[in-house]
Design an enzyme around this catalytic site. Structure first.
Site, PDB file in Angstrom:
ATOM      1  CE  LYS A  59       2.575 -10.903   6.902  1.00 17.59           C
ATOM      2  NZ  LYS A  59       3.732 -11.437   7.622  1.00 17.59           N
ATOM      3  CE  LYS A 112       4.470  -9.249  -0.277  1.00 15.65           C
ATOM      4  NZ  LYS A 112       4.788  -8.811   1.096  1.00 15.65           N
ATOM      5  CE  LYS A 129       8.355 -17.185   3.439  1.00 15.93           C
ATOM      6  NZ  LYS A 129       8.900 -16.666   4.698  1.00 15.93           N
TER       7      LYS A 129
HETATM    8  P1  TYM Z   1       9.824 -12.151   5.011  1.00 16.69           P
HETATM    9  O1  TYM Z   1      10.125 -13.405   5.736  1.00 16.69           O
HETATM   10  O2  TYM Z   1       8.409 -11.892   4.610  1.00 16.69           O
HETATM   11  O3  TYM Z   1      10.711 -12.035   3.736  1.00 16.69           O
HETATM   12  C1  TYM Z   1      12.129 -12.178   3.769  1.00 16.69           C
HETATM   13  C2  TYM Z   1      12.773 -11.236   2.783  1.00 16.69           C
HETATM   14  O4  TYM Z   1      12.241 -11.473   1.468  1.00 16.69           O
HETATM   15  C3  TYM Z   1      11.780 -10.257   0.901  1.00 16.69           C
HETATM   16  N1  TYM Z   1      10.613 -10.543   0.045  1.00 16.69           N
HETATM   17  C4  TYM Z   1      10.525 -10.191  -1.240  1.00 16.69           C
HETATM   18  N2  TYM Z   1      11.378  -9.551  -2.068  1.00 16.69           N
HETATM   19  C5  TYM Z   1      10.993  -9.367  -3.343  1.00 16.69           C
HETATM   20  N3  TYM Z   1       9.789  -9.789  -3.833  1.00 16.69           N
HETATM   21  C6  TYM Z   1       8.905 -10.440  -3.043  1.00 16.69           C
HETATM   22  N4  TYM Z   1       7.737 -10.860  -3.538  1.00 16.69           N
HETATM   23  C7  TYM Z   1       9.257 -10.666  -1.687  1.00 16.69           C
HETATM   24  N5  TYM Z   1       8.632 -11.268  -0.639  1.00 16.69           N
HETATM   25  C8  TYM Z   1       9.482 -11.177   0.410  1.00 16.69           C
HETATM   26  C9  TYM Z   1      11.393  -9.398   2.092  1.00 16.69           C
HETATM   27  O5  TYM Z   1      11.387  -8.023   1.752  1.00 16.69           O
HETATM   28  C10 TYM Z   1      12.447  -9.757   3.099  1.00 16.69           C
HETATM   29  O6  TYM Z   1      13.618  -8.983   2.879  1.00 16.69           O
HETATM   30  N6  TYM Z   1       9.673  -8.685   8.632  1.00 16.69           N
HETATM   31  C11 TYM Z   1      10.559  -9.432   7.762  1.00 16.69           C
HETATM   32  C12 TYM Z   1      11.588 -10.253   8.517  1.00 16.69           C
HETATM   33  C13 TYM Z   1      12.385  -9.490   9.519  1.00 16.69           C
HETATM   34  C14 TYM Z   1      13.428  -8.572   9.239  1.00 16.69           C
HETATM   35  C15 TYM Z   1      13.899  -8.138  10.504  1.00 16.69           C
HETATM   36  C16 TYM Z   1      13.997  -8.090   8.064  1.00 16.69           C
HETATM   37  C17 TYM Z   1      12.262  -9.575  10.871  1.00 16.69           C
HETATM   38  N7  TYM Z   1      13.171  -8.768  11.445  1.00 16.69           N
HETATM   39  C18 TYM Z   1      14.937  -7.200  10.619  1.00 16.69           C
HETATM   40  C19 TYM Z   1      15.035  -7.158   8.183  1.00 16.69           C
HETATM   41  C20 TYM Z   1      15.478  -6.720   9.436  1.00 16.69           C
HETATM   42  C21 TYM Z   1       9.731 -10.387   6.934  1.00 16.69           C
HETATM   43  O7  TYM Z   1       8.625 -10.742   7.283  1.00 16.69           O
HETATM   44  O8  TYM Z   1      10.359 -10.887   5.852  1.00 16.69           O
END
Ligand code: TYM
Length: 332
Positions: free
Chosen positions: A111, A194, A197
């Site tokens: 990032k 991957k 967004k």
């Molecule tokens: P975020 O917002 O990037 O994504 C949310 C969830 O979607 C999953 N994900 C994917 N799964 C499969 N293929 C993909 N291409 C893909 N892109 C995203 C992510 O693995 C996630 O489960 N840091 C986290 C948010 C967070 C969090 C937490 C998660 C903050 N605190 C505590 C679990 C526990 C994040 O940025 O997810």
């Protein structure tokens, strides 16, 4: 009882990776666990967010969770900034986690890119806030996509170091739940990166707000290779785009990759893509209809978040009090 915590960032449109890798699994886990689902607006501002856009995204992501089948009455759905314990515990974890641990986080490197000096301090400390999210509720299980695995390993390290440093048994060692046919959905333009967004190409991802035409167009334009589809999983080796599209089909249709190979082996991509587009539209359209209905009623969505935040604060309070006493803060 085992407790689940998971989160999603309100940083623009949710995509198929978020849905298949995370949200759909959350819906399925609701029967067996007590669940806490959080729209992590504090994580979102680690990169620049337009304030009006952040509010709109927070509501939209909440609507997507509800429309997908998350039960906000039975479980807890809220946005992170309404519960002060997240920031309080994150600060304590900033003092528990080591620089060396954070320096290893691959997501920060991706990032921040080449311009690390200009990344926010929040982006660097982000994994500590994530550990705080989970441990503020002493959650035991965390369903996520593959890309969050390293952050959960760090959460385990932080929990163990806290317990060791303060000679206590405060925090559980959390278990990641990474399952389903789509733990890592890839870009439609490049099967080796991957779906995300932040990809500049809109054609790289299917979003939860795309209409049927947009979905069909993006799948039609998805990158492929010149060979017909393989008849078994082994034939997908070295064919990342085929593996990705067939994996998405398997996840959406609740079958295995092997079954998809059996059904479509020998076919041309054009035929398969038509089938995939029809399937994606039929699975997403009902969720999108419900999302639109909810988005037309922001007061309702805000009410759900307020109610969820109240429940979350009640759960967090005794835990954060215990943590503060353990660290040695004087009682107010
Ligand atoms: P975020 O917002 O990037 O994504 C949310 C969830 O979607 C999953 N994900 C994917 N799964 C499969 N293929 C993909 N291409 C893909 N892109 C995203 C992510 O693995 C996630 O489960 N840091 C986290 C948010 C967070 C969090 C937490 C998660 C903050 N605190 C505590 C679990 C526990 C994040 O940025 O997810």
């Amino acid at each position: 009882m085992s407790r689940i915590f998971s989160g999603v960032q309100p940083t623009g449109d949710l995509h198929l990776g978020n849905y298949l890798g995370a949200i759909r699994n959350w819906v399925r886990l609701q029967d067996d666990y007590e669940c806490i689902f959080c729209v992590v607006d504090m994580h979102a501002i680690t990169t620049w967010q337009d304030p009006d856009g952040l509010q709109a995204s927070t509501r939209e992501v909440t609507a997507a969770l509800l429309a997908s089948g998350i039960d906000a009455d039975k479980h807890t759905v809220f946005n992170q900034s309404q519960v002060p314990g997240h920031a309080e515990l994150a600060w304590i974890f900033n003092c528990v986690a080591r620089m060396g641990w954070l320096n290893r986080m691959t997501q920060f490197k991706e990032k921040a890119g080449k311009n690390r000096e200009n990344a926010s301090v929040g982006l660097y400390a982000y994994p500590n806030l994530m550990a705080a999210d989970i441990l503020l509720y002493k959650a035991t299980h965390v369903p996520v996509g593959e890309d969050q695995k390293q952050h959960l390993e760090l959460t385990r390290d932080i929990a163990q170091k806290f317990n060791n440093d303060f000679k206590c048994d405060m925090f559980p060692v959390v278990e990641p739940l990474i399952f389903g046919a789509a733990t890592r959905v890839m870009s439609l333009r490049d099967g080796t990166s991957k779906m995300s967004k932040s990809d500049p190409s809109d054609l790289s991802r299917i979003t939860m707000t795309d209409d049927a035409d947009a979905i069909a167009k993006k799948i039609r334009k998805a990158k492929t290779d010149p060979e017909p589809l393989p008849e078994n999983e082994k034939g997908l080796e070295g064919r990342p785009e085929a593996a990705n599209l067939m994996g998405i089909y398997a996840a959406l249709s609740d079958t295995t990759l092997d079954e998809v190979c059996t059904n479509f082996g020998g076919e041309q991509f054009s035929t398969f893509k038509q089938n995939l587009a029809d399937l994606a539209v039929s699975k997403l359209a009902p969720i999108q209809d419900e999302m639109r209905r909810l988005m037309a009623d922001p007061a309702y969505v805000d009410g759900v978040l307020r109610g969820g935040a109240q429940k979350a604060r009640n759960m967090a309070q005794p835990i954060i009090d215990e943590v503060k006493a353990t660290v040695g803060y004087l009682k107010p």
